[in-house]
Write a protein that holds these residues in place. Structure first.
Motif, PDB file in Angstrom:
ATOM      1  N   ALA A 183       0.835  -1.214   0.000  1.00 23.57           N
ATOM      2  CA  ALA A 183       0.000   0.000   0.000  1.00 23.57           C
ATOM      3  C   ALA A 183       0.866   1.258   0.000  1.00 23.57           C
ATOM      4  O   ALA A 183       0.566   2.231  -0.709  1.00 23.57           O
ATOM      5  CB  ALA A 183      -0.936  -0.014   1.210  1.00 23.57           C
ATOM      6  N   GLY A 184       1.943   1.255   0.791  1.00 23.01           N
ATOM      7  CA  GLY A 184       2.826   2.427   0.869  1.00 23.01           C
ATOM      8  C   GLY A 184       3.445   2.726  -0.492  1.00 23.01           C
ATOM      9  O   GLY A 184       3.524   3.889  -0.922  1.00 23.01           O
ATOM     10  N   LEU A 185       3.860   1.664  -1.197  1.00 20.63           N
ATOM     11  CA  LEU A 185       4.467   1.862  -2.517  1.00 20.63           C
ATOM     12  C   LEU A 185       3.436   2.358  -3.526  1.00 20.63           C
ATOM     13  O   LEU A 185       3.711   3.258  -4.326  1.00 20.63           O
ATOM     14  CB  LEU A 185       5.079   0.542  -3.005  1.00 20.63           C
ATOM     15  N   PHE A 186       2.233   1.764  -3.487  1.00 15.69           N
ATOM     16  CA  PHE A 186       1.186   2.213  -4.413  1.00 15.69           C
ATOM     17  C   PHE A 186       0.877   3.689  -4.184  1.00 15.69           C
ATOM     18  O   PHE A 186       0.712   4.456  -5.134  1.00 15.69           O
ATOM     19  CB  PHE A 186      -0.102   1.412  -4.204  1.00 15.69           C
ATOM     20  N   ALA A 187       0.781   4.072  -2.910  1.00 17.39           N
ATOM     21  CA  ALA A 187       0.446   5.462  -2.606  1.00 17.39           C
ATOM     22  C   ALA A 187       1.569   6.390  -3.063  1.00 17.39           C
ATOM     23  O   ALA A 187       1.325   7.394  -3.742  1.00 17.39           O
ATOM     24  CB  ALA A 187       0.188   5.625  -1.109  1.00 17.39           C
ATOM     25  N   ALA A 188       2.802   6.029  -2.720  1.00 15.83           N
ATOM     26  CA  ALA A 188       3.939   6.903  -3.074  1.00 15.83           C
ATOM     27  C   ALA A 188       4.084   7.029  -4.581  1.00 15.83           C
ATOM     28  O   ALA A 188       4.517   8.057  -5.092  1.00 15.83           O
ATOM     29  CB  ALA A 188       5.224   6.360  -2.455  1.00 15.83           C
ATOM     30  N   ALA A 189       3.696   5.962  -5.299  1.00 16.24           N
ATOM     31  CA  ALA A 189       3.820   6.001  -6.765  1.00 16.24           C
ATOM     32  C   ALA A 189       2.613   6.673  -7.417  1.00 16.24           C
ATOM     33  O   ALA A 189       2.572   6.813  -8.629  1.00 16.24           O
ATOM     34  CB  ALA A 189       3.974   4.580  -7.309  1.00 16.24           C
ATOM     35  N   GLY A 247      12.036  -1.989   7.604  1.00 13.16           N
ATOM     36  CA  GLY A 247      12.978  -2.977   7.068  1.00 13.16           C
ATOM     37  C   GLY A 247      14.063  -2.323   6.232  1.00 13.16           C
ATOM     38  O   GLY A 247      14.083  -1.104   6.061  1.00 13.16           O
ATOM     39  N   ASP A 248      14.952  -3.180   5.683  1.00 11.67           N
ATOM     40  CA  ASP A 248      16.055  -2.603   4.912  1.00 11.67           C
ATOM     41  C   ASP A 248      15.741  -2.488   3.417  1.00 11.67           C
ATOM     42  O   ASP A 248      16.589  -2.082   2.634  1.00 11.67           O
ATOM     43  CB  ASP A 248      17.345  -3.407   5.141  1.00 11.67           C
ATOM     44  N   ARG A 249      14.513  -2.890   3.023  1.00 13.19           N
ATOM     45  CA  ARG A 249      14.109  -2.769   1.617  1.00 13.19           C
ATOM     46  C   ARG A 249      12.630  -2.453   1.526  1.00 13.19           C
ATOM     47  O   ARG A 249      11.859  -2.865   2.399  1.00 13.19           O
ATOM     48  CB  ARG A 249      14.351  -4.091   0.881  1.00 13.19           C
ATOM     49  N   LEU A 250      12.245  -1.793   0.460  1.00 10.94           N
ATOM     50  CA  LEU A 250      10.815  -1.543   0.244  1.00 10.94           C
ATOM     51  C   LEU A 250      10.175  -2.790  -0.376  1.00 10.94           C
ATOM     52  O   LEU A 250      10.816  -3.483  -1.171  1.00 10.94           O
ATOM     53  CB  LEU A 250      10.613  -0.366  -0.720  1.00 10.94           C
ATOM     54  N   GLY A 251       8.939  -3.060  -0.007  1.00 19.95           N
ATOM     55  CA  GLY A 251       8.156  -4.099  -0.694  1.00 19.95           C
ATOM     56  C   GLY A 251       8.684  -5.512  -0.570  1.00 19.95           C
ATOM     57  O   GLY A 251       8.553  -6.311  -1.493  1.00 19.95           O
ATOM     58  N   ARG A 252       9.283  -5.825   0.563  1.00 18.45           N
ATOM     59  CA  ARG A 252       9.860  -7.171   0.718  1.00 18.45           C
ATOM     60  C   ARG A 252       8.761  -8.245   0.650  1.00 18.45           C
ATOM     61  O   ARG A 252       8.925  -9.288   0.033  1.00 18.45           O
ATOM     62  CB  ARG A 252      10.604  -7.256   2.054  1.00 18.45           C
TER      63      ARG A 252
END
Ligand SMILES: Cc1cc2nc3c(=O)[nH]c(=O)nc-3n(C[C@H](O)[C@H](O)[C@H](O)COP(=O)(O)OP(=O)(O)OC[C@H]3O[C@@H](n4cnc5c(N)ncnc54)[C@H](O)[C@@H]3O)c2cc1C
Length: 413
Positions: free
Chosen positions: A14-20, A35-40
């Motif tokens: 959801a965070g990635l969809f929103a930011a994009a 975490g150390d990566r987005l969308g793990r």
């Protein structure tokens, strides 16, 4: 103190969809991910193939623990349906394709292609991504939110005008979702419904399946009952295990029953759903007559898996009618599930009655929610990622609109 227009807390689907999706001109956007990566987690979905949506997206495929508000979910799913997600990814250069069961995947069959495309888009939009940045406190002071987070240089606080809380649920804690982030919503006065693991393996009475460990049955019909009520009936694969049952059919069934497992849940397995009782009975009658060398307890061998044939015979006794009845209705009492660590999804979360149709808090202006943080979970088959998408896009649209209005008001546009 550092100040941003919008803070997104949680760098999952959801965070990635929103930011994009936030339109240009929204001011500075910051994205916190513990975490150390987005969308793990996104990269691990659909057995690594990324079952991102489903052709049958509709309100009917979703559940709430609390009251369901059709106005919120229904609107988001209508506005951002399956064609919308296909178009969205196509614009990011990823082709989505549908399989024979209506499940939508990237044509590469690599979930990581979804994550890579989203990460690229987020980065090209200049979103300030903070990794290893766990948000530990969220307060509102006047018109701004104060966000406390862990960083390599110790604890820090920033101020944000708008916050999207999309920290997921409590399922699969190895992906950063241990349920602790619900405290951020609770700290701002929100409730959280009871939480249950969903899309998860089920523990059952093992007395009749001890010899079946490791056996997979394809296309069995599984009915789940709570007391006398049939909760669902569906066809799929079952795998017998030492604790009970797993497999695609069981994951799907769990979505219908996981919050009611202790109310007398049971599964009824039909090992031959395409063969009627009458046909099976007459087939076995003929077999008994014609194949004299076949022992009674092996009559079902060659019809279902041999181990299963013997387990059914042991349970049924010797009468043909009983043999047929147990083949078509192999009952297992459900005693629990494997729990949150093994579940794919959380049932429950921030109640929909506490947000408006844009998923903005009715209690705290400027606070939005998306994805699994909300009390909504879907069936197995791409429905959960689709809701992360539809809710995040709804929020991005609302934040974008407000933000542009603010910019205009300040003469920045
Ligand atoms: C193994 C597996 C397979 C799955 N397969 C599918 C599938 O094929 N199709 C489907 O539709 N669904 C699938 N799901 C479910 C789907 O992945 C989730 O429903 C979806 O990811 C939810 O999106 P979200 O953004 O709400 O939460 P998440 O994707 O869980 O993201 C939440 C993020 O918030 C971060 N976070 C948490 N607390 C904090 C904090 N305090 N500060 C900063 N960051 C924080 C977490 O680290 C995480 O990255 C699967 C789940 C699992 C575990």
């Amino acid at each position: 103190m550092e100040k941003v227009r919008t803070a997104i807390i949680g760098g999952g689907a959801a965070g990635l969809f929103a930011a994009a999706s936030l339109p240009n001109g929204c001011g500075k956007i910051i994205l916190f991910e513990r975490g150390d990566r987005l969308g793990r987690k996104l990269s691990a979905t659909g057995n690594g193939q990324g079952n991102i949506s489903n052709e049958e997206i509709s309100l009917a495929r979703y559940f709430c623990v609390g009251d369901r508000s059709d106005a919120t979910i229904g609107k988001a799913l209508k506005r951002y349906g399956v064609e919308s997600i296909k178009e969205f990814f196509e614009n990011l250069g990823v082709l989505l394709q549908t399989d024979e069961r209506g499940r939508v995947y990237p044509s590469s069959r690599q979930a990581s292609s979804l994550t890579d495309a989203l990460r690229r888009e987020v980065s090209s939009r200049g979103v300030d991504v903070r990794l290893n940045a766990r948000v530990t406190s969220l307060k509102k002071k006047g018109d701004v939110f104060l966000i406390g987070y862990d960083s390599a240089d110790g604890e820090k606080t920033i101020a944000a005008e708008t916050v999207l809380l999309c920290t997921g649920g409590k399922a699969a804690k190895n992906f950063g979702t241990d349920g602790s982030a619900f405290a951020l919503a609770q700290g701002l006065g929100h409730g959280v419904t009871a939480l249950y693991p969903s899309l998860v393996q089920l523990k059952t009475d093992t007395a009749f399946i001890k010899t079946l460990k490791g056996i997979r049955v394809n296309d069995a019909l599984v009915r789940a009952y709570i007391g006398e009520e049939e909760a669902c009936a569906l066809t799929g694969d079952i795998i017998f295990t030492d604790y009970g049952v797993s497999g695609d059919a069981i994951f799907r069934v769990s979505a219908f029953v996981s919050e009611r497992l202790l109310e007398g849940a049971r599964l009824s397995i039909d090992f031959l759903p395409t063969v009627s009782e009458e046909r099976l009975f007459s087939f076995l009658l003929n077999k008994r007559k014609n194949v004299k060398s076949c022992p009674e307890e092996e009559l079902l061998c060659g019809i279902v898996n041999n181990q299963i044939a013997r387990a059914i015979a042991k349970r049924a006794g010797t009468g043909l009618k009983d043999l047929v009845a147990v083949t078509k209705d192999f009952t297992l009492k459900v005693t629990g599930s494997l729990g949150f660590d093994y579940a794919q999804v959380t049932k429950g979360g921030v109640p929909l009655s506490e947000v408006n149709e844009r998923f903005e808090s009715k209690k705290v202006k400027g606070l939005y929610f998306a994805g699994e943080t909300l009390d909504i979970d879907g069936e197995c088959g791409g429905f959960n990622l689709h809701f992360a998408y539809a809710s995040a896009r709804t929020v991005a649209q609302a934040i974008g609109k407000n933000s542009l209005e603010k910019s205009k008001g300040r003469g920045q546009v």
